[in-house]
Design a protein around this motif. Structure first.
Motif, PDB file in Angstrom:
ATOM      1  N   UNK A  56       4.664   2.686  10.308  1.00 40.73           N
ATOM      2  CA  UNK A  56       2.827   3.304   9.758  1.00 40.73           C
ATOM      3  C   UNK A  56       2.849   4.332  10.070  1.00 40.73           C
ATOM      4  N   UNK A  57       1.976   5.046   9.299  1.00 44.20           N
ATOM      5  CA  UNK A  57       1.917   6.435   9.319  1.00 44.20           C
ATOM      6  C   UNK A  57       0.470   6.799   8.146  1.00 44.20           C
ATOM      7  N   UNK A  58      -0.521   7.874   8.936  1.00 42.66           N
ATOM      8  CA  UNK A  58      -1.322   8.315   8.017  1.00 42.66           C
ATOM      9  C   UNK A  58      -0.495   8.886   7.388  1.00 42.66           C
ATOM     10  N   UNK A  59      -0.878   8.827   5.690  1.00 43.66           N
ATOM     11  CA  UNK A  59      -0.711   9.823   4.763  1.00 43.66           C
ATOM     12  C   UNK A  59      -1.729  10.327   4.323  1.00 43.66           C
ATOM     13  N   UNK A  60      -1.470  11.879   3.926  1.00 44.30           N
ATOM     14  CA  UNK A  60      -2.758  12.580   3.140  1.00 44.30           C
ATOM     15  C   UNK A  60      -2.941  12.647   1.918  1.00 44.30           C
ATOM     16  N   UNK A  61      -3.531  12.495   1.369  1.00 44.14           N
ATOM     17  CA  UNK A  61      -3.050  12.658   0.032  1.00 44.14           C
ATOM     18  C   UNK A  61      -4.490  13.673  -0.244  1.00 44.14           C
ATOM     19  N   UNK A  62      -4.291  15.243  -0.704  1.00 46.52           N
ATOM     20  CA  UNK A  62      -5.093  16.175  -1.611  1.00 46.52           C
ATOM     21  C   UNK A  62      -4.337  16.147  -3.049  1.00 46.52           C
ATOM     22  N   UNK A  63      -5.651  16.809  -4.368  1.00 44.83           N
ATOM     23  CA  UNK A  63      -5.899  16.801  -5.654  1.00 44.83           C
ATOM     24  C   UNK A  63      -6.088  18.091  -5.185  1.00 44.83           C
ATOM     25  N   UNK A 156      -4.659   7.640   3.978  1.00 49.35           N
ATOM     26  CA  UNK A 156      -4.492   6.350   3.944  1.00 49.35           C
ATOM     27  C   UNK A 156      -3.265   5.547   5.379  1.00 49.35           C
ATOM     28  N   UNK A 157      -3.008   4.507   5.410  1.00 47.51           N
ATOM     29  CA  UNK A 157      -2.285   4.395   6.740  1.00 47.51           C
ATOM     30  C   UNK A 157      -1.447   3.436   5.388  1.00 47.51           C
ATOM     31  N   UNK A 158       0.219   4.406   5.530  1.00 42.13           N
ATOM     32  CA  UNK A 158       1.499   3.501   4.774  1.00 42.13           C
ATOM     33  C   UNK A 158       2.647   3.186   5.107  1.00 42.13           C
ATOM     34  N   UNK A 159       3.554   2.313   5.403  1.00 44.04           N
ATOM     35  CA  UNK A 159       4.712   2.377   5.427  1.00 44.04           C
ATOM     36  C   UNK A 159       5.171   3.301   4.644  1.00 44.04           C
ATOM     37  N   UNK A 160       6.062   4.088   5.804  1.00 46.57           N
ATOM     38  CA  UNK A 160       7.059   4.884   4.437  1.00 46.57           C
ATOM     39  C   UNK A 160       8.937   4.456   5.260  1.00 46.57           C
ATOM     40  N   UNK A 161       9.345   4.127   3.465  1.00 49.99           N
ATOM     41  CA  UNK A 161      10.850   4.639   3.893  1.00 49.99           C
ATOM     42  C   UNK A 161      11.308   5.283   5.553  1.00 49.99           C
ATOM     43  N   UNK A 162      11.017   6.278   4.463  1.00 41.31           N
ATOM     44  CA  UNK A 162      11.721   7.585   6.052  1.00 41.31           C
ATOM     45  C   UNK A 162      11.710   6.474   7.449  1.00 41.31           C
ATOM     46  N   UNK A 220       6.324  -6.778   1.570  1.00 43.30           N
ATOM     47  CA  UNK A 220       5.956  -5.222   2.422  1.00 43.30           C
ATOM     48  C   UNK A 220       6.096  -4.394   1.632  1.00 43.30           C
ATOM     49  N   UNK A 221       4.270  -3.664   1.293  1.00 39.98           N
ATOM     50  CA  UNK A 221       4.317  -2.329   0.438  1.00 39.98           C
ATOM     51  C   UNK A 221       5.194  -1.444   0.977  1.00 39.98           C
ATOM     52  N   UNK A 222       5.249  -0.149   0.610  1.00 39.00           N
ATOM     53  CA  UNK A 222       5.994   1.023   1.466  1.00 39.00           C
ATOM     54  C   UNK A 222       5.910   2.071   0.031  1.00 39.00           C
ATOM     55  N   UNK A 229       4.680   3.913  -4.855  1.00 36.97           N
ATOM     56  CA  UNK A 229       4.145   2.877  -3.715  1.00 36.97           C
ATOM     57  C   UNK A 229       5.430   1.763  -4.401  1.00 36.97           C
ATOM     58  N   UNK A 230       5.849   1.431  -3.855  1.00 38.37           N
ATOM     59  CA  UNK A 230       6.795   0.087  -3.847  1.00 38.37           C
ATOM     60  C   UNK A 230       6.217  -1.026  -3.159  1.00 38.37           C
ATOM     61  N   UNK A 231       7.084  -2.048  -3.853  1.00 34.55           N
ATOM     62  CA  UNK A 231       7.170  -3.817  -2.613  1.00 34.55           C
ATOM     63  C   UNK A 231       8.699  -3.661  -2.761  1.00 34.55           C
TER      64      UNK A 231
END
Length: 239
Positions: A56-63, A156-162, A220-222, A229-231
């Protein structure tokens, strides 16, 4: 007649004693296995928590919506002084209004983005250490844009494939260090696999296992490498 009654009582007592001994035998035989299974199940739950924390890491999303006119004949833009003021991470994933991934590169503090011709002005930028950093061909001759600010910023916090792939690589290159990092006790081994939404498996190499293996699976959502975003399913093995 009297002897027959005594014989029946003795037979009943013997049968009862044999039954009790049989129950004790079953208990002493099965109880250690039940205890081991319970301990392994609890340990798998512990591993699930520490693995998920590692993934899990922090992911910053900017629009960003750029309102100023951009030369329609330019196929790229340059966000001036973006590094440090707008973006802190160098691992980015940038998408346009069609959710298509855009190539980018940093030139000093400027962020060059290959938008294609007739750029609409819409960008979504994901930044995180958990994003795959991909190389891009040189991007030159871009339309310079100054003082660009996002309309929306979300963390947000996300589990990432990387991160899952990173741990698999660390596991296979230096298993003992990974065991120490996760406080795996001596005599206990573990492995894991992650099944992506498309069925691809990210799996540690464990060799031939000749002992009892305890396995647990978690949904797990990742976040995949494309920023979607996938499961998937995390399988943890302990032996």
């Amino acid at each position: 007649m009297h002897l027959s009654k005594r014989g029946s009582h003795v037979g009943f007592i013997l049968s009862f004693v044999i039954f009790v001994l049989f129950i004790l035998f079953l208990y002493t035989t099965i109880q250690p296995a039940i205890k081991i299974q319970k301990e392994k199940t609890l340990f798998i739950d512990y591993l699930k928590d520490v693995l998920v924390e590692n993934f899990t890491v922090n992911l910053t999303t900017m629009t960003i919506k750029i309102n100023e006119t951009v030369n329609p004949n330019k196929d790229c833009i340059s966000l001036k002084d973006a590094k440090g003021s707008l973006i802190n991470e160098t691992s980015l994933l940038i998408k346009d209004e069609n959710n298509s991934k855009l190539s980018y590169e940093f030139q000093g503090k400027d962020l060059e983005i290959l938008t294609g011709l007739n750029f609409s002005g819409f960008l979504k930028i994901f930044s995180s250490i958990g994003i795959q950093n991909e190389s891009s061909p040189p991007i030159v001759g871009c339309e310079p844009l100054f003082n660009v600010t996002p309309s929306i910023i979300r963390v947000d916090e996300y589990i990432t494939q990387k991160k899952i792939m990173d741990l698999k690589n660390a596991y296979e290159s230096d298993y003992e260090t990974v065991k120490e990092f996760f406080n795996i006790p001596p005599g206990t081994e573990f492995g894991f696999s992650f099944i992506l939404a498309n069925g691809t498996r990210i799996e540690t190499e464990n060799g031939d296992l000749s002992t009892s293996v305890y396995v647990q699976e978690y949904s797990i959502k990742y976040l995949d490498l494309e920023g979607n975003i996938k499961f998937g399913f995390l399988n943890i093995k302990v032996w």
